[in-house]
Each structure stands twice: as C-alpha cells, then as structure tokens.
Design a protein around this motif. Structure first.
Motif, short mmCIF file in Angstrom:
data_model
loop_
_atom_site.label_atom_id
_atom_site.label_comp_id
_atom_site.label_asym_id
_atom_site.label_seq_id
_atom_site.Cartn_x
_atom_site.Cartn_y
_atom_site.Cartn_z
N THR A 222 0.85 -1.20 0.00
CA THR A 222 0.00 0.00 0.00
C THR A 222 0.88 1.25 0.00
O THR A 222 0.61 2.21 -0.72
CB THR A 222 -0.92 0.00 1.23
OG1 THR A 222 -1.59 -1.26 1.28
CG2 THR A 222 -1.93 1.10 1.18
N GLN A 262 -8.79 0.20 -0.52
CA GLN A 262 -9.17 -1.13 -0.06
C GLN A 262 -10.59 -1.15 0.48
O GLN A 262 -11.33 -2.09 0.25
CB GLN A 262 -8.18 -1.56 1.02
CG GLN A 262 -8.24 -3.02 1.33
CD GLN A 262 -7.14 -3.42 2.29
OE1 GLN A 262 -6.23 -2.66 2.56
NE2 GLN A 262 -7.24 -4.63 2.80
N ASP A 346 -6.00 -1.34 -4.53
CA ASP A 346 -5.45 -1.94 -3.32
C ASP A 346 -6.33 -3.11 -2.91
O ASP A 346 -7.46 -2.92 -2.48
CB ASP A 346 -5.38 -0.88 -2.21
CG ASP A 346 -4.41 -1.29 -1.13
OD1 ASP A 346 -3.75 -2.33 -1.29
OD2 ASP A 346 -4.31 -0.56 -0.13
N GLU A 347 -5.79 -4.30 -3.08
CA GLU A 347 -6.47 -5.53 -2.68
C GLU A 347 -7.92 -5.61 -3.13
O GLU A 347 -8.83 -5.68 -2.31
CB GLU A 347 -6.39 -5.70 -1.16
CG GLU A 347 -4.96 -5.57 -0.68
CD GLU A 347 -4.70 -6.18 0.67
OE1 GLU A 347 -5.62 -6.83 1.20
OE2 GLU A 347 -3.60 -6.03 1.18
MG LIG Z 1 -2.20 -2.66 2.30
#
Ligand SMILES: [Mg+2]
Ligand SMILES: Nc1ncnc2c1ncn2[C@@H]1O[C@H](COP(=O)(O)OP(=O)(O)OP(=O)(O)O)[C@@H](O)[C@H]1O
Length: 423
Positions: A222, A262, A346-347
């Motif tokens: 991140t 995220q 992010d993810e």
């Molecule tokens: Mg992260």
C-alpha cells in the motif's frame, strides 16, 4: 371551513404565517390613516372582511408559532430518523438479468486473454466450472504469441469508448521512502530519526498489462502504491518516477490516474448510476459535454458489468443494498469514469469468496483490455486469480528474495513460468 375541520386551520403553520403577514401589512399608517364609510380604519376593515384577527399582538403570536413549529418538526424528524426503519426488508440486490450469465460470460471473456499466454498449460482450468475442449486447446496453441512483451506493443484496445485516453507506461527507479520515527518507537530506545519503509524499489507498469503487486502483510504494498500515485503527503520520497519517459508531474498525473482504495466508501442513499454520474461530472474535464459524460458512464457500466444494477440503491455495507463484490466493482467503476490511463487497486479481491473474486477479476481484466495500465495488490490469491495477472512484482526482504529466486528458477526449469517478474 366546516366546523369539524377547524382544527386543521389551527394546526397549520401557514395560518400563523398568513395572519402575521396580514396584520403586519394592515397595521401600517397607509392603511390605518384612511377610513371607510362606517368610520372604521381601512386596514381594520380589510382584516375583518377577510376573517383575520385585527389585534397587533397577532404579529408576534404568528412569529412565535412559526418558531415553535420549526422546533417541533425538527425534533420529530430527528426522532423518526433515529427510531423508525426504512419501509421494506433489507435484502440482497439481484441484477436484472440473472439467468446464468456470469459463468458463460466469464469463459467467453477470458478466452482472448488465454490465447495471449506464453506458456499454454492444457491441464489448467480456466474457471472453476469450465470444460476444456480440444477446439479450445488448438485455439490456444494457434493464438499464442512468441514472447510476452508482444502483448503491449501495438496493443489494440478491446473496446472503443466515447472518450479517448492515452495509454501510458510508468517506470520507477530506486524508490526510497522514509517517515519520521514514530514517537512510540523512540520511547522504546530507537535512536534513528527516520524510519525507512521502502528501500530501493524499481520496476515498470505497462499499458494493457495487468501487474500484481505481492508481498507479505506489512511489506509496504500500500505504501508503494501511495508513493507512486502521489498520495503520500508526509514523509520523504527519494527516487525517480517516469510516465511514458517523462518525469512525473503530480498536477497532471492526478488527472490521468485512479486509485481504488481497499475499503469501499460510497454514498448509501443514491443509486449506482447516480454514483457514477456524480464522479464523472466532478472529475471529467469541462470540455467534455454532459451528453458525452452520460454515454461514457453507460459504457463504463457495461464494461464493469453494472448495467443490471444501475438503478439499485447503494445502501449500507452489511445492512442492505449492494453486496461486497458489487461494491468493489462500483469502486472500480467510480475511478474508471474519470477516464484514467493508470489505475491502482489496493487488494480488490480481499474479503471476497472465490466466485465473487472471479467476477471482480473479470471486470479488472475488462479494464486492462481497454489498454489501460492496471496495478493491483493481492493477498494470498487463489490460482484462478493469480492466473489472471500478466506480471507479478514481489516486495520482499533479502532472505525472501533468495527463496523466491530459487523458486522461480525451479518453476522455469519445470515449465511453470507464468509471466515476467520484477523483484
Ligand atoms: Mg495494504
Ligand atoms: N506513516 C507511517 N509511519 C510508520 N510506519 C508506517 C507508516 N505507514 C506505514 N507504516 C508501516 O509500513 C509497513 C508497510 O505498510 P503497508 O500498509 O504499506 O503494508 P501492506 O503491504 O499494504 O500490508 P497489508 O497487506 O496488510 O495491506 C507496515 O509495517 C506499517 O506499519
């Protein structure tokens, strides 16, 4: 008014507003100075004719009553928002067309990608429920390209969209990132002034290529994406970032990049289409006409497969409205309507089950197929998700790089190489 309805007259704020205004007006000298035939002042006569009280105090009674109504209505409104629930049961939102389209579609859309693979593994399942036929294997063999880098050269975007964008690559060299040593660590005896979070990271992201950013939790995935996308305002950044060969300029970069965080944060009260229109109208340049923005939003909805959900209310996570996976796709779409060339995610698959993750990855893949540069961090991907990526970038420390290096060498020797890898 019939007698039994008179209470309605006294309950209405309009009554008090009307009486106060009428008394205020008729009480002025220009109405009181003149008299009518029976000797009453003109103002009083008008009020009596209209059936309105004539006393001066009614001006203040009216004003006071209106203030009282304001307070009462606000209190009632607040209480009902607190204690009353929306009408209807919370339930999952189903897309309009549901008859088995995701699975069939998944296969059709994934196929062009498979034909681009360098190594063809005929035993691999393309999706959890797919059947490999001989035709498909032959097609894969015919369609494979001699080397991986061919994919980005002369890449033809999968779909033409109403707004053009410039495919951009991003390269970075020896990125270091430091933050001031947190006070908690200083109290524990650490003397250094700065804490290094990223050390000497180099790599490149290319248009039309889906890059995975992997690493253990806390490796700095991140942080790296934040540094590259210019979202880190504190700390000290060292190193060079180039966009298609030119040094990165944050002011212009912000216009051509998107970042899907995220956690999906959306306005619960509006619909999917409204969320996208809102983002598009805020973020697209003013040269783009309103009509073009709307058409573009529709195109993005089709690309991210939100068409069936366009009039669904977003709702609150875990309570009502969209499911986690639909929310994630909305996050991607909200970024995409700004027409970015480079997108960081992010993810996107964290917290999703296998099927939901596959749907999200399919839409990510659709985005890449338009020729955009997409970078995703992923956590413990299943083989299906891992296979959807073209390139992997792994963040690790020395020991782990050694292990990964050995693993990669072995993998290559055994013929299980999935794509290029930076580390
Ligand atoms: Mg992260
Ligand atoms: N502002 C900061 N000050 C101090 N340490 C920080 C700061 N920001 C991040 N870190 C530390 O840097 C490391 C990397 O964090 P980061 O969030 O980038 O990891 P990650 O790879 O994204 O992990 P995850 O997979 O859990 O999301 C972590 O150990 C974190 O504690």
């Amino acid at each position: 008014i019939p007698k039994w309805l008179v209470w309605g007259y006294w309950c209405s704020p309009l009554t008090y507003a009307y009486i106060a205004l009428a008394v205020n007006e008729m009480d002025s000298p220009r109405w009181l100075d003149q008299s009518i035939a029976d000797g009453r002042p003109l103002g009083v006569a008008v009020l009596e004719n209209a059936g309105v009280f004539t006393g001066k105090e009614w001006y203040w009674i009216g004003a006071g009553a209106l203030l009282g109504f304001t307070v009462v209505f606000n209190v009632l409104f607040t209480l009902s928002l607190m204690y009353l629930n929306a009408i209807g049961k919370p339930q999952a939102i189903l897309p309009e067309e549901t008859d088995g389209f995701p699975e069939n579609d998944y296969e059709q859309k994934k196929e062009p990608h498979i034909t681009q693979r360098t190594t063809v593994r005929t035993t691999e399942p393309t999706s959890p429920n797919s059947i490999i036929t001989l035709d498909k294997v032959l097609e894969q063999l015919r369609g494979r390209s001699p080397n991986t880098s061919d994919r980005s050269v002369g890449y033809a975007p999968g779909r033409g969209m109403v707004l053009p964008f410039e495919p951009l690559s991003m390269s970075f060299n020896e990125i270091n990132y430091y933050v001031d040593m947190p006070a908690e660590m200083k109290t524990q005896g650490v003397t250094a002034d700065k804490l290094q979070l990223l050390s000497g990271i180099s790599g490149a992201f290319r248009p039309g290529v889906l890059t995975a950013l992997m690493g253990v939790s806390g490796a700095g995935k991140t942080t790296l994406m934040d540094v590259l996308s210019g979202r880190k305002t504190g700390g000290y950044i060292e190193g060079e970032v180039y966009i298609s060969g030119y040094p990165k300029n944050q002011a212009t970069f912000a216009r051509m990049s998107g970042y899907c965080e995220q956690n999906d944060i959306h306005s619960p009260q509006i619909t999917v289409r409204e969320s996208l229109l809102f983002s598009a109208f805020l973020r697209l340049p003013k040269e783009v006409t309103d009509q073009e923005k709307k058409v573009f939003v529709d195109e993005v909805m089709e690309l991210i497969e939100l068409n069936g959900l366009k009039d669904a209310i977003v709702g609150l996570p875990g309570v009502n409205g969209l499911s986690t996976e639909q929310r994630k796709r909305l996050t991607i779409a909200v970024e995409l309507v700004a027409n970015p060339s480079i997108i960081f995610m992010d993810e996107p698959t964290s917290g999703l089950d296998a099927r939901a993750a596959a749907i999200v990855m399919r839409t990510v893949r659709n985005t890449v197929n338009t020729g955009r540069t997409v970078v995703c961090t992923i956590h413990q991907p299943s083989i299906d998700i891992f296979e959807a990526f073209d390139e992997v970038m792994h963040l690790l420390d020395t020991l782990f790089s050694y292990i990964l290096f050995i693993t990669l060498v072995l993998d290559n020797l055994l013929g299980f190489h999935h794509g290029s890898c930076y580390y």
